[in-house]
Design a protein around this motif. Structure first.
Motif, PDB file in Angstrom:
ATOM      1  N   ARG A 172      32.110  33.307  51.550  1.00  0.00           N
ATOM      2  CA  ARG A 172      30.868  33.151  50.800  1.00  0.00           C
ATOM      3  C   ARG A 172      29.488  33.086  51.555  1.00  0.00           C
ATOM      4  O   ARG A 172      28.590  33.581  51.070  1.00  0.00           O
ATOM      5  CB  ARG A 172      30.991  31.587  50.610  1.00  0.00           C
ATOM      6  N   SER A 175      29.156  37.211  52.638  1.00  0.00           N
ATOM      7  CA  SER A 175      28.772  37.989  51.142  1.00  0.00           C
ATOM      8  C   SER A 175      27.185  37.219  51.210  1.00  0.00           C
ATOM      9  O   SER A 175      25.893  38.591  51.308  1.00  0.00           O
ATOM     10  CB  SER A 175      29.127  37.505  50.239  1.00  0.00           C
ATOM     11  N   ASP A 235      36.638  47.491  41.670  1.00  0.00           N
ATOM     12  CA  ASP A 235      35.250  47.127  41.561  1.00  0.00           C
ATOM     13  C   ASP A 235      35.210  48.018  42.908  1.00  0.00           C
ATOM     14  O   ASP A 235      36.060  48.604  44.293  1.00  0.00           O
ATOM     15  CB  ASP A 235      35.502  45.887  42.245  1.00  0.00           C
ATOM     16  N   ALA A 237      33.416  47.535  45.655  1.00  0.00           N
ATOM     17  CA  ALA A 237      33.838  47.040  47.179  1.00  0.00           C
ATOM     18  C   ALA A 237      35.176  47.198  47.169  1.00  0.00           C
ATOM     19  O   ALA A 237      35.500  46.988  48.686  1.00  0.00           O
ATOM     20  CB  ALA A 237      33.616  45.498  47.006  1.00  0.00           C
ATOM     21  N   SER A 289      39.574  41.730  39.225  1.00  0.00           N
ATOM     22  CA  SER A 289      38.721  43.316  39.480  1.00  0.00           C
ATOM     23  C   SER A 289      40.217  44.439  39.318  1.00  0.00           C
ATOM     24  O   SER A 289      40.240  44.901  40.105  1.00  0.00           O
ATOM     25  CB  SER A 289      38.969  42.488  40.693  1.00  0.00           C
ATOM     26  N   VAL A 439      33.707  43.571  54.175  1.00  0.00           N
ATOM     27  CA  VAL A 439      32.995  43.401  52.442  1.00  0.00           C
ATOM     28  C   VAL A 439      34.049  42.971  51.823  1.00  0.00           C
ATOM     29  O   VAL A 439      34.162  42.619  50.943  1.00  0.00           O
ATOM     30  CB  VAL A 439      31.888  44.717  52.325  1.00  0.00           C
ATOM     31  N   ALA A 440      35.135  44.292  51.537  1.00  0.00           N
ATOM     32  CA  ALA A 440      36.212  44.392  51.123  1.00  0.00           C
ATOM     33  C   ALA A 440      36.990  43.041  51.449  1.00  0.00           C
ATOM     34  O   ALA A 440      37.460  41.961  49.766  1.00  0.00           O
ATOM     35  CB  ALA A 440      37.437  45.457  51.100  1.00  0.00           C
ATOM     36  N   CYS A 442      35.983  39.950  52.083  1.00  0.00           N
ATOM     37  CA  CYS A 442      35.663  38.684  52.098  1.00  0.00           C
ATOM     38  C   CYS A 442      35.538  39.055  50.229  1.00  0.00           C
ATOM     39  O   CYS A 442      35.482  37.072  49.639  1.00  0.00           O
ATOM     40  CB  CYS A 442      33.995  38.721  52.648  1.00  0.00           C
ATOM     41  N   TYR A 443      35.108  40.137  49.813  1.00  0.00           N
ATOM     42  CA  TYR A 443      35.184  39.788  48.119  1.00  0.00           C
ATOM     43  C   TYR A 443      36.420  39.543  48.060  1.00  0.00           C
ATOM     44  O   TYR A 443      36.700  38.856  46.553  1.00  0.00           O
ATOM     45  CB  TYR A 443      35.206  41.491  47.512  1.00  0.00           C
ATOM     46  N   SER A 444      37.654  40.090  48.039  1.00  0.00           N
ATOM     47  CA  SER A 444      39.156  39.330  47.832  1.00  0.00           C
ATOM     48  C   SER A 444      38.970  38.098  48.036  1.00  0.00           C
ATOM     49  O   SER A 444      39.833  37.756  46.604  1.00  0.00           O
ATOM     50  CB  SER A 444      39.878  40.029  48.154  1.00  0.00           C
ATOM     51  N   LEU A 447      37.404  35.647  45.084  1.00  0.00           N
ATOM     52  CA  LEU A 447      38.292  35.963  44.066  1.00  0.00           C
ATOM     53  C   LEU A 447      39.530  34.967  43.763  1.00  0.00           C
ATOM     54  O   LEU A 447      39.824  34.818  44.247  1.00  0.00           O
ATOM     55  CB  LEU A 447      39.218  37.776  42.866  1.00  0.00           C
ATOM     56  N   GLU A 485      33.089  32.705  39.398  1.00  0.00           N
ATOM     57  CA  GLU A 485      32.373  32.123  40.431  1.00  0.00           C
ATOM     58  C   GLU A 485      32.300  30.514  40.440  1.00  0.00           C
ATOM     59  O   GLU A 485      31.984  29.680  41.509  1.00  0.00           O
ATOM     60  CB  GLU A 485      30.732  32.694  40.920  1.00  0.00           C
TER      61      GLU A 485
END
Length: 629
Positions: A172, A175, A235, A237, A289, A439-440, A442-444, A447, A485
């Motif tokens: 978080r 991001s 996605d 990212a 995703s 970034v990828a 953190c994106y994972s 989720l 979220e």
């Protein structure tokens, strides 16, 4: 622990400096280690021990020998002694700038920690002690640099503290930093770059081999999820790192393949999606995703999905990824499938038997291509299986190491780690690769996990069946980004289980949607008002131009008529007016205008302005009607 992160920032890759390779990045640490040696004459083991104390991570002996050789030949910090010992050249050590660099990076790190602590308090209402904040940042390295993570001095303590909640919190923050605080993001990225670089130490006896030896004799086989992301069916990212790895392999002319089983598995996923769309009209994602979610979010129609199904192999060929049949099993090169299956089922409880067997078959195929031998060199390993599932990579590596001995070139490798190794070998390095990996990752982390999502889906479906929520609420909870979220925030901010929480998540999601819609409406209204003002200004300008042109034309006409009348139209007698010749008519008009001005005070210029104003207004009305303004 913070010393390790600072050292990783110091080690970060500097691609702009010519003549520098992987070893040169560690010379500052070698400087500091040598400066803190008790004796000028030392052995390799003594240096290694002191290096671990300074750097807070251990590296293979082969890497230590390579560093000492570089320090001796290129930087003249050492002299070779007798019986495998080395002698420190104290004069050369005086040129080290380690302390100043370390202090600068330490200040950046301290600022980063302070911002992280404040972010958790302000945004998540969570109090984190400054001294314990470092452990959260190690969550980033758990997937990006798994072998380095195991060789950190406090690895056991970090493993105990490792959790999905900690991973979520730091994700978080990262991001947020990527969007609103680039200084903090760059601080994180600096130790991520250093860690990615250091990870390569554990895959070769000589670190320089990572850069110098190409992979042209290695065939790379991709797993299902990697291919899905390569084709862009997820996605952006998550797709970016896979596509970057593919670009580097293509540039290096590495052979890229997938087994027919893998292509069949992708076909099976798409067929299942097509059948579900035909039956229910809309897909229910197994996890946010995934490919089902991608199809739904992008409004892909069944006809479009059918085209994708029929052109799947062609799309892979366009990317130079060719499909091969899985080789028939040779008993001499076989491993214990049942034992590996048990290990996989323990970790991946929700994985279907069919998917588990696919993973085992792919591992068996690659192991067989390698003729059942462990491989020490990545550039000579013949074949390797690349997966987006880091747990599968780590578990299978542990299995093969137990059965056949440790190997520097695993049968199966996570795409994060493999991309780091390829990145070091690549001539044209993609400068954003560490950033995109971060970034990828953190994106994972932001989720919901597969188990959490399954539990959530069951609870939402139960509430719908009971009539507690409407069909519209169901769609908001399953497909809305705000709901996902809120789900993650609820789970990681409380100790409650899922049951009884869905209504709260729905309520929060609706509030977020309302807030978002209001913000969008305000933005749209502001833009519309601004555009309306611009249009009004433009139309007004056009109207004023028309008014001016008409006024000038009318006045010019009257001036001409007046001049003509004064010079040529005055009659010699009243009887001349009876003929109504052109001259007489002009004279009478001039007379009428004069009388109107004298008796009623009507000025000619006012009449002209009135006509011009009406002409301008008429033009404005025409423009608005013509273009629906």
């Amino acid at each position: 622990m913070d010393k390790f992160l600072v050292n990783m920032a110091i080690v970060r890759v500097n691609l702009d400096r010519k003549g520098q390779d992987i070893l040169d990045n560690y010379i500052p640490l070698v400087h500091e280690t040598l400066a803190n040696m008790e004796n000028d004459i030392f052995s390799v083991d003594e240096f290694k021990t002191r290096f671990v104390e300074i750097a807070e991570f251990s590296i293979p002996t082969g890497a230590v020998l390579a560093l000492l050789k570089r320090a001796m030949k290129k930087y003249e910090l050492l002299i070779k002694g007798e019986s495998g010992t080395y002698i420190i050249n104290r004069e050369s050590l005086q040129t080290s700038g380690y302390t100043s660099v370390r202090d600068a990076e330490q200040r950046k790190y301290n600022q980063l920690v302070s911002k992280f602590v404040r972010f958790c308090k302000d945004e998540l209402d969570l109090t984190i002690e400054h001294d314990s904040a470092a452990s959260y940042f190690f969550e980033v390295l758990f997937d990006l640099a798994p072998l380095l993570f195991k060789n950190i001095s406090d690895a056991e303590k970090l493993k105990i503290n490792h959790s999905d909640k900690n991973r979520y919190l730091v994700a978080r923050f990262i991001s947020y930093a990527n969007n609103a605080d680039q200084e903090s993001f760059e601080s994180i990225l600096s130790f991520v770059r250093g860690s990615i670089l250091t990870e390569t130490f554990y895959y070769s006896q000589n670190p320089t081999d990572i850069e110098n030896k190409p992979l042209r004799r290695v065939v790379v086989y991709f797993d299902t999820q990697f291919l899905i992301r390569l084709l862009g069916f997820s996605d952006s990212a998550l797709c970016a790192p896979s596509q970057e790895l593919w670009e580097m392999l293509k540039e290096m002319q590495v052979k890229m393949r997938c087994f027919q089983d893998t292509l069949d598995e992708i076909h099976g996923i798409l067929f299942a999606a097509l059948n579900q769309m035909d039956s229910h009209g809309r897909l229910k994602p197994n996890r946010p995703s995934d490919i089902f979610d991608y199809i739904t979010q992008n409004n892909i129609k069944p006809s479009d999905l059918t085209i994708i199904l029929n052109t799947l192999e062609e799309k892979l060929k366009d990317r130079q990824v060719y499909v091969e049949p899985r080789p028939k099993l040779i008993d001499a090169y076989s491993f214990d499938h049942e034992l590996l299956g048990e290990k996989l089922s323990t970790v991946f409880e929700l994985q279907s038997e069919k998917a588990r067997q696919h993973d085992i078959n792919c591992l068996q195929a690659v192991f067989q291509i390698r003729e059942g031998r462990k491989q020490e060199y990545l550039d000579r390993c013949k074949a390797i299986f690349i997966t987006t599932n880091s747990q599968l990579a780590q578990l299978s590596t542990h299995f093969f190491n137990e059965q056949y001995g440790p190997s520097s070139a695993a049968v199966c490798m996570g795409d994060h780690v493999f991309a780091s190794l390829v990145w070091m070998k690549s001539v044209k390095k993609i400068t954003d690769l560490p950033k995109d990996r971060l970034v990828a990752n953190c994106y994972s982390a932001l989720l919901p996990s597969e188990s959490l999502w399954s539990e959530y889906i069951r609870e939402v479906t139960r509430l719908q069946d009971q009539g507690a929520i409407t069909q519209e609420d169901y769609h908001v909870l399953i497909y809305g980004m705000a709901s996902r979220e809120q789900l993650m925030e609820h789970v990681f901010s409380s100790d409650d289980n899922m049951f009884g929480s869905v209504e709260e998540i729905l309520d929060r999601a609706k509030r977020e949607y309302t807030k978002e819609v209001n913000e969008r409406l305000s933005t749209i209204e502001g833009v519309a008002t601004k555009q309306s003002d611009i249009i009004d200004s433009l139309v007004g300008s056009i109207g004023r131009v028309v008014e001016t042109i008409v006024l000038v034309i009318i006045l010019c006409c009257w001036v001409i008529v007046l001049g003509y009348a004064l010079l040529y139209t005055s009659p010699t007698s009243i009887t001349d007016l009876k003929s109504l010749s052109p001259k007489s008519i002009v004279f009478l008009v001039l007379l009428a205008v004069t009388l109107l001005n004298l008796i009623f005070g009507i000025r000619l210029v006012d009449v002209c302005r009135n006509i011009a104003n009406k002409s301008g207004e008429a033009v404005k009305v025409w423009i608005r009607n013509r273009y629906n303004m």
